[in-house]
Design an enzyme around this catalytic site. Structure first.
Site: not given
Ligand code: CO8
Length: 258
Positions: A65, A109, A112, A132
């Protein structure tokens, strides 16, 4: 409909939906989820579509998400965002087969949504996770339920509690994915599987999907009864007649979805 966060292409009876927010690793914001649901429902209603393929980019199927969008939400706001809660229920209501073709990250997500599809074909660079917990929350779209059904309690607990990622090889071994293919061949292999499905009777394919999905909802005796009745029901179709006649006549069946 013109989409901004996904790309939709219908060709040769396959609807290919590509998540397309490359700058955010296909993070699922409200717009993307809304467009994805519309595209899936349109594909389900489109008579020329016989199988749906959902994919992302080489680096990310979807990294979860959209954390930026979610980060400032209050309880009341997150509680009222139906698209999050509804998304994987709505995917379950799609009656045509859906294959998730996963390359790179399928996290939170993203994992999922992939699990809500009928099966996952993974590239050898795929990484699955429910991280998460690192954000101070838990999975909210099925990651504690579908992942547990797919890989069992121990691995699901490990992933939900430590936030560690599972690579493609482990995902294959654990039953999370149906097969692993070289990253460069992901789309070729997935489209080949989709084409195989598209050649079948759509009535039979939908019924097979319905029968397998029932196994998650009801006890075995009940599920076996549902399966038997669905099997019987297919004898009311022309496709059953054609499929069996074609076998006996040693020719390819020409299914007409009747
Ligand atoms: N949301 C928003 N932006 C994101 C996300 C995300 N989930 N993941 C990556 N990005 C963005 C980064 O912020 C970055 O943007 P910017 O260049 O503007 O800073 C760009 O994508 C590239 O990402 P990274 O520089 O971090 O790339 P890396 O190769 O270094 O790392 C990763 C890749 C490991 C995937 C890392 O980006 C990461 O850990 N991302 C987050 C993963 C995460 O925590 N996902 C879970 C999110 S919560 C969720 O999914 C809950 C769902 C259920 C909701 C239901 C509600 C009822």
């Amino acid at each position: 409909m013109a989409y901004e966060t996904i790309i939709v292409d219908v060709e040769d009876h396959i609807c290919l939906i590509k998540l397309n927010r490359p700058d955010a690793l296909n993070a699922l914001n409200q717009q993307l989820l809304g467009e994805l649901m519309t595209a899936l429902e349109e594909a389900d209603a489109n008579d020329s579509v016989r199988c749906i393929v959902l994919t992302g980019s080489e680096k990310a199927f979807a990294a979860g998400a959209d954390i930026k969008e979610m980060s400032t939400m209050s309880f009341a706001e997150v509680n009222s965002v139906n698209l999050f809660a509804d998304a994987n229920v709505r995917i379950m209501q799609i009656r045509k087969p859906i294959i998730a073709a996963v390359s790179g990250y399928a996290l939170g997500g993203g994992c999922e949504i992939a699990m809500a599809c009928d099966f996952i074909i993974a590239a050898d660079n795929a990484k699955f996770g429910q991280p998460e917990i690192n954000l101070g929350v838990i999975a909210g779209m099925g990651g504690s339920q579908r992942l547990t059904l797919a890989v069992g309690k121990s691995k699901a607990m490990d992933m939900n509690l430590t936030g560690r990622f599972m690579d493609a090889e482990e995902a294959d071994r654990s039953g999370l994915v149906s097969r692993v293919v070289p990253a460069k061949k992901l789309m070729e292999e997935t489209m080949s599987a989709a084409n195989k499905i598209a050649e079948k009777s759509l009535i039979a394919a939908r019924t097979a999907k319905e029968a397998v999905n029932r196994s998650f909802e009801v006890p075995l005796t009940e599920g076996l009864l549902v399966e038997r009745r669905l099997f019987h029901s297919l004898f009311a179709t022309e496709d059953q007649n054609e499929g069996m006649e074609a076998f006996l006549e040693k020719r390819e069946a020409q299914f007409r979805d009747r």
